[in-house]
Design a protein around this motif. Sequence first.
Motif, PDB file in Angstrom:
ATOM      1  N   ALA A 187      -4.000   1.483   1.141  1.00 29.92           N
ATOM      2  CA  ALA A 187      -3.910   0.043   1.390  1.00 29.92           C
ATOM      3  C   ALA A 187      -5.196  -0.613   0.906  1.00 29.92           C
ATOM      4  O   ALA A 187      -6.268  -0.005   0.889  1.00 29.92           O
ATOM      5  CB  ALA A 187      -3.705  -0.214   2.876  1.00 29.92           C
ATOM      6  N   VAL A 188      -5.100  -1.870   0.496  1.00 28.97           N
ATOM      7  CA  VAL A 188      -6.262  -2.624   0.029  1.00 28.97           C
ATOM      8  C   VAL A 188      -6.613  -3.671   1.082  1.00 28.97           C
ATOM      9  O   VAL A 188      -5.799  -3.992   1.952  1.00 28.97           O
ATOM     10  CB  VAL A 188      -5.981  -3.297  -1.335  1.00 28.97           C
ATOM     11  N   PRO A 189      -7.829  -4.244   1.021  1.00 30.97           N
ATOM     12  CA  PRO A 189      -8.190  -5.305   1.965  1.00 30.97           C
ATOM     13  C   PRO A 189      -7.181  -6.451   1.894  1.00 30.97           C
ATOM     14  O   PRO A 189      -6.566  -6.679   0.844  1.00 30.97           O
ATOM     15  CB  PRO A 189      -9.576  -5.750   1.488  1.00 30.97           C
ATOM     16  N   PRO A 190      -6.995  -7.175   2.995  1.00 33.49           N
ATOM     17  CA  PRO A 190      -6.008  -8.269   3.011  1.00 33.49           C
ATOM     18  C   PRO A 190      -6.183  -9.256   1.863  1.00 33.49           C
ATOM     19  O   PRO A 190      -5.201  -9.682   1.253  1.00 33.49           O
ATOM     20  CB  PRO A 190      -6.250  -8.928   4.372  1.00 33.49           C
ATOM     21  N   VAL A 191      -7.425  -9.626   1.583  1.00 33.99           N
ATOM     22  CA  VAL A 191      -7.708 -10.524   0.461  1.00 33.99           C
ATOM     23  C   VAL A 191      -8.983 -10.050  -0.218  1.00 33.99           C
ATOM     24  O   VAL A 191     -10.014  -9.866   0.446  1.00 33.99           O
ATOM     25  CB  VAL A 191      -7.880 -11.989   0.914  1.00 33.99           C
ATOM     26  N   ARG A 192      -8.928  -9.834  -1.530  1.00 32.64           N
ATOM     27  CA  ARG A 192     -10.108  -9.436  -2.293  1.00 32.64           C
ATOM     28  C   ARG A 192     -10.633 -10.676  -3.026  1.00 32.64           C
ATOM     29  O   ARG A 192      -9.972 -11.203  -3.915  1.00 32.64           O
ATOM     30  CB  ARG A 192      -9.743  -8.328  -3.285  1.00 32.64           C
TER      31      ARG A 192
END
Length: 275
Positions: A187-192
Amino acid sequence: MDHPSDLTMESGDGGNPFVRYVGSEVLLSLQNLRTNSETEPSFLITTQVNELLFKLAHTESVRARNQLEDDDLAGALRTLRRLRNVYTALNGSWDVLCSLGPTEYAEFRDALGEGSGFQSYMYRHMEFLLGHKVAMMAEGHRGHEPIYRDLLRSLGEMSLYDAVLRLLWRRGLPVPQSSVERDWSEAVPPVRQEIVEVWRTVYTDQDKYADLYMLAEALVDVAFDLCRWRTTHLLSVERLLGSKTGTAGSSGANWLRRVAEQRFFPELWAVRAQL
């Protein structure tokens, strides 16, 4: 107007070609009702149609991802237009389900047992492909090895949004290397924020990045319609169940409320506050 002879056309020894192609005999034999409720067919058939549409949404998303990887942006935009129409059909399915009243739903709800839409593995395939990678969501299928194996494969594949970012990078925009080559299952951070800045460049220079701007808006269209499906799901459950616990022990509306707040392609939503 069809000629009467056309309507009575013989199929020959090979059987009806339409029935063979569609698989109608199998498809129309799958409505195994568990009660005598006159509204259970509406629920079961609509749910089965949704499963087919989830599969079609996944198929189109895979196609769009692969087209982007091949730098076929025009083809991907055509595919995304079809994908949005799939979500339009999915949203329309709630019109059928919302025609049920709470007492009508209660007539067959207990017959669902531990079954819940939360357990739809085709929906998980679709979510993973769109970039919502949550490994825990595959765990509920561990007891069914072929399904579980396929979900893990989907989890580890590049998502549609990953392919979009790789296209932006190949076009010379400053997408970080960590978004171009990575473990796709994570998973990636909610907003990059660095991705938000890339999209801000696209939106503020539409003459230079006209096709990428069209891609951005096509993605937002898809995300908007899927979010609308989730929100209508929440409202439909509240209409039928109120605050009751959901099937299979889920928290029902409370769970769906949290899900409805999640956004696909989140940087495309975040950039709007900076334009």
